[in-house]
Design a protein around this motif. Structure first.
Motif, mmCIF file in Angstrom:
data_model
loop_
_atom_site.group_PDB
_atom_site.id
_atom_site.type_symbol
_atom_site.label_atom_id
_atom_site.label_comp_id
_atom_site.label_asym_id
_atom_site.label_seq_id
_atom_site.Cartn_x
_atom_site.Cartn_y
_atom_site.Cartn_z
ATOM 1 N N LEU A 237 -12.984 -11.322 21.115
ATOM 2 C CA LEU A 237 -12.922 -12.647 20.481
ATOM 3 C C LEU A 237 -12.631 -12.496 18.987
ATOM 4 N N GLN A 238 -13.164 -11.421 18.384
ATOM 5 C CA GLN A 238 -12.859 -11.183 16.966
ATOM 6 C C GLN A 238 -11.385 -10.818 16.778
ATOM 7 N N VAL A 239 -10.862 -10.072 17.737
ATOM 8 C CA VAL A 239 -9.430 -9.748 17.687
ATOM 9 C C VAL A 239 -8.619 -11.051 17.745
ATOM 10 N N LEU A 240 -9.045 -11.959 18.630
ATOM 11 C CA LEU A 240 -8.313 -13.229 18.774
ATOM 12 C C LEU A 240 -8.373 -14.078 17.503
ATOM 13 N N ASN A 241 -9.462 -13.965 16.735
ATOM 14 C CA ASN A 241 -9.522 -14.699 15.457
ATOM 15 C C ASN A 241 -8.359 -14.294 14.564
ATOM 16 N N GLY A 242 -8.102 -12.984 14.502
ATOM 17 C CA GLY A 242 -6.973 -12.496 13.698
ATOM 18 C C GLY A 242 -5.653 -12.913 14.327
ATOM 19 N N GLY A 243 -5.602 -12.832 15.661
ATOM 20 C CA GLY A 243 -4.378 -13.203 16.377
ATOM 21 C C GLY A 243 -3.984 -14.646 16.103
ATOM 22 N N ARG A 244 -4.984 -15.495 15.927
ATOM 23 C CA ARG A 244 -4.695 -16.920 15.704
ATOM 24 C C ARG A 244 -3.926 -17.156 14.414
ATOM 25 N N ILE A 245 -4.196 -16.335 13.407
ATOM 26 C CA ILE A 245 -3.437 -16.508 12.148
ATOM 27 C C ILE A 245 -1.965 -16.192 12.419
ATOM 28 N N SER A 246 -1.729 -15.181 13.257
ATOM 29 C CA SER A 246 -0.326 -14.813 13.509
ATOM 30 C C SER A 246 0.375 -15.856 14.376
ATOM 31 N N ILE A 247 -0.346 -16.480 15.302
ATOM 32 C CA ILE A 247 0.273 -17.571 16.079
ATOM 33 C C ILE A 247 0.587 -18.736 15.133
ATOM 34 N N ALA A 248 -0.314 -18.970 14.177
ATOM 35 C CA ALA A 248 -0.060 -20.028 13.185
ATOM 36 C C ALA A 248 1.175 -19.679 12.348
ATOM 37 N N ALA A 249 1.308 -18.410 11.971
ATOM 38 C CA ALA A 249 2.451 -18.003 11.134
ATOM 39 C C ALA A 249 3.772 -18.210 11.868
ATOM 40 N N ILE A 250 3.809 -17.859 13.159
ATOM 41 C CA ILE A 250 5.083 -18.038 13.872
ATOM 42 C C ILE A 250 5.322 -19.529 14.158
ATOM 43 N N SER A 251 4.238 -20.297 14.217
ATOM 44 C CA SER A 251 4.380 -21.759 14.349
ATOM 45 C C SER A 251 5.056 -22.324 13.106
ATOM 46 N N VAL A 252 4.658 -21.818 11.942
ATOM 47 C CA VAL A 252 5.266 -22.278 10.688
ATOM 48 C C VAL A 252 6.762 -21.948 10.701
ATOM 49 N N GLY A 253 7.097 -20.758 11.197
ATOM 50 C CA GLY A 253 8.514 -20.378 11.275
ATOM 51 C C GLY A 253 9.300 -21.360 12.127
ATOM 52 N N LEU A 254 8.749 -21.716 13.285
ATOM 53 C CA LEU A 254 9.461 -22.652 14.166
ATOM 54 C C LEU A 254 9.538 -24.038 13.525
ATOM 55 N N ALA A 255 8.438 -24.467 12.901
ATOM 56 C CA ALA A 255 8.414 -25.789 12.250
ATOM 57 C C ALA A 255 9.464 -25.849 11.136
ATOM 58 N N GLN A 256 9.591 -24.762 10.386
ATOM 59 C CA GLN A 256 10.568 -24.706 9.290
ATOM 60 C C GLN A 256 11.995 -24.745 9.834
ATOM 61 N N GLU A 257 12.218 -24.003 10.902
ATOM 62 C CA GLU A 257 13.554 -23.963 11.516
ATOM 63 C C GLU A 257 13.951 -25.364 12.008
ATOM 64 N N ALA A 258 12.994 -26.067 12.612
ATOM 65 C CA ALA A 258 13.266 -27.424 13.105
ATOM 66 C C ALA A 258 13.632 -28.333 11.928
ATOM 67 N N TYR A 259 12.882 -28.216 10.839
ATOM 68 C CA TYR A 259 13.167 -29.024 9.646
ATOM 69 C C TYR A 259 14.559 -28.697 9.101
ATOM 70 N N ASP A 260 14.854 -27.400 8.983
ATOM 71 C CA ASP A 260 16.158 -26.986 8.424
ATOM 72 C C ASP A 260 17.307 -27.572 9.242
ATOM 73 N N LYS A 261 17.170 -27.509 10.560
ATOM 74 C CA LYS A 261 18.245 -28.029 11.420
ATOM 75 C C LYS A 261 18.334 -29.553 11.292
ATOM 76 N N ALA A 262 17.167 -30.203 11.168
ATOM 77 C CA ALA A 262 17.144 -31.669 11.109
ATOM 78 C C ALA A 262 17.774 -32.186 9.817
ATOM 79 N N ILE A 263 17.429 -31.584 8.689
ATOM 80 C CA ILE A 263 17.943 -32.120 7.413
ATOM 81 C C ILE A 263 19.444 -31.857 7.284
ATOM 82 N N GLN A 264 19.858 -30.707 7.806
ATOM 83 C CA GLN A 264 21.287 -30.381 7.770
ATOM 84 C C GLN A 264 22.079 -31.430 8.561
ATOM 85 N N HIS A 265 21.572 -31.753 9.750
ATOM 86 C CA HIS A 265 22.263 -32.726 10.595
ATOM 87 C C HIS A 265 22.201 -34.124 9.973
ATOM 88 N N ALA A 266 21.032 -34.476 9.419
ATOM 89 C CA ALA A 266 20.863 -35.828 8.860
ATOM 90 C C ALA A 266 21.844 -36.086 7.717
#
Ligand SMILES: Cc1cc2nc3c(=O)[nH]c(=O)nc-3n(C[C@H](O)[C@H](O)[C@H](O)COP(=O)(O)OP(=O)(O)OC[C@H]3O[C@@H](n4cnc5c(N)ncnc54)[C@H](O)[C@@H]3O)c2cc1C
Length: 389
Positions: A237-266
């Motif tokens: 469970l302690q390992v998963l606490n650290g893992g959660r930060i990395s899932i959050a980090a890759i979530s930020v990457g996907l969120a940023q990519e979605a924004y980049d594609k959206a503003i370019q198209h808009a």
């Protein structure tokens, strides 16, 4: 207080961006379509040193810390969430348990080849009856002489087909009250009696390898017990606490990519005599996407900072995971709406973001479990704190 990245991490971020744009982005759609995991790519990722970023130099790592690692994870995720999921699985939940709880011998034998980027690792907790309720584990590891004899099946394991080792949770005995003693074991994947299948046809993250690992009377040397025999579940469970930060980090990457594609198209798409970015409803979507992505990134950075400082970061990791993963899904959905019919077509690469994002709210603790973790921490805190730090 300094919100800027250090020169070293800024350079690493740029390096990772170029790497992802060269070796991942051009192939991401094809790998998704074919559900293809590229071992060759991970060889390159290993050669770059990205698999060893948070680990000590004495075991082949780069000792650059959590924030550096999260910055690279975000850049990889912009190009492909499937690749990013396998990346953070091998580092944060495959390799990290050995770095956290391994003996000197275990670190020399198992951590070094992983941190040096020569091998990949997996984390085997989930089973048919052990999902959110990790204590439902039924895999057994019975001590017999010099070996634990492991029997059971782990499902939905990231990197299962390519990992050289998997850290598993297994029952090694029973307490006086009949409760399970759950321990962690480092299991080399080439031991006789291990079979891996890939029976899954996934909705998203299709370029990430996901398999089922079956253990049939597998003889694991007893020196492969990881950490305290009675604290296996707590450790994982302690390992998963650290893992959660990395899932959050890759979530930020996907969120940023979605924004980049959206503003370019808009800006480029014209309707009613001008760009659709002139419409307030489109502008508000873009504004919400940008605000939430930035807020999610700051939560990742805060949790990383606390982890590197050696503070307790359970609540902050869960804050980051629940907010960033839900932001990723929202942003992918908003981006698709801004792209309209264009976004609905595979060529635009936005429908993939929406399919990929959903796993972020499920893996390494669902959003519901994150909220449970957060609430438990809040209720434990003194009245003087009230959720503040
Ligand atoms: C692509 C992929 C890769 C994965 N990789 C790995 C891996 O490498 N290693 C590994 O061990 N596992 C892995 N998993 C498993 C993953 O961690 C689990 O799917 C996750 O923990 C949730 O378990 P579950 O799917 O069984 O959902 P369940 O536990 O069955 O939950 C179903 C629903 O019930 C809700 N729920 C359950 N309990 C509660 C509660 N107490 N309160 C409120 N709501 C609750 C959940 O939030 C969810 O909405 C992977 C899964 C996928 C899909």
């Amino acid at each position: 207080m300094d919100f800027g990245l250090s020169k070293e991490i800024s350079e690493l971020k740029e390096d990772a961006r170029q790497f992802a744009d060269t070796y991942i982005r051009p192939f991401a759609a094809e790998w998704d379509e074919k559900a293809y995991f590229s071992r060759e790519l991970f060889q390159k990722i290993g050669q770059k040193g990205y698999l060893g970023l948070p680990f000590a130099k004495e075991y082949g790592g780069k000792a650059m810390g959590t924030l550096a690692y999260m910055t690279v994870a975000e850049e990889i995720a912009k190009a492909s969430l499937g690749v990013a999921l396998s990346y953070v699985a091998t580092v944060s939940i495959g390799t990290a348990p050995i770095a956290m709880y391994g003996t000197e011998e275990q670190k020399t034998k198992f951590l070094r080849p992983l941190a040096e980027g020569r091998e990949l690792a997996a984390f085997g907790l989930t089973e048919k009856n052990a999902g959110s309720d990790a204590a439902g584990v039924e895999t057994t590891a019975e001590l017999s002489g010099e070996y634990f004899i492991v029997n059971g099946t782990k499902q939905w394991i990231t990197n299962a087909s390519y990992a050289s080792v998997v850290t598993i949770a297994a029952i090694t005995g029973y307490k006086e009250d009949g409760g399970k003693v759950i321990s962690s074991l480092i299991v080399p994947m080439d031991l006789p009696g291990i079979t891996v299948k890939r029976p899954y046809d996934k909705m998203g993250v299709r370029s990430s390898d996901t398999g089922e690992i079956h253990f049939d009377h597998v003889k694991v040397p007893k020196e492969n017990l990881l950490g305290d025999q009675n604290a296996g579940m707590k450790q994982l469970l302690q390992v998963l606490n650290g893992g959660r930060i990395s899932i959050a980090a890759i979530s930020v990457g996907l969120a940023q990519e979605a924004y980049d594609k959206a503003i370019q198209h808009a800006k480029a798409r014209e309707q009613f005599g001008g760009p659709i970015s002139q419409f307030e409803s489109v502008q508000f979507k873009l504004a919400d996407m940008a605000v939430e992505t930035e807020a999610a990134r700051l939560l990742v950075q805060k949790a990383s900072f606390l982890k590197d400082r050696g503070d307790v970061f359970i609540k902050e990791a869960a804050y980051a995971k629940v907010f960033a993963s839900e932001t990723a899904t929202r942003n992918a959905n908003r981006a698709l709406q801004i792209l309209g019919g264009t976004g609905y077509m595979r060529e635009a690469g936005v429908e993939r973001l929406l399919r990929d994002a959903k796993i972020l709210e499920i893996g390494e603790g669902t959003s519901e479990i994150q909220r449970l973790v957060i609430a438990r921490q809040l209720l434990k805190e003194g009245a003087d704190k009230n959720g503040r730090n």
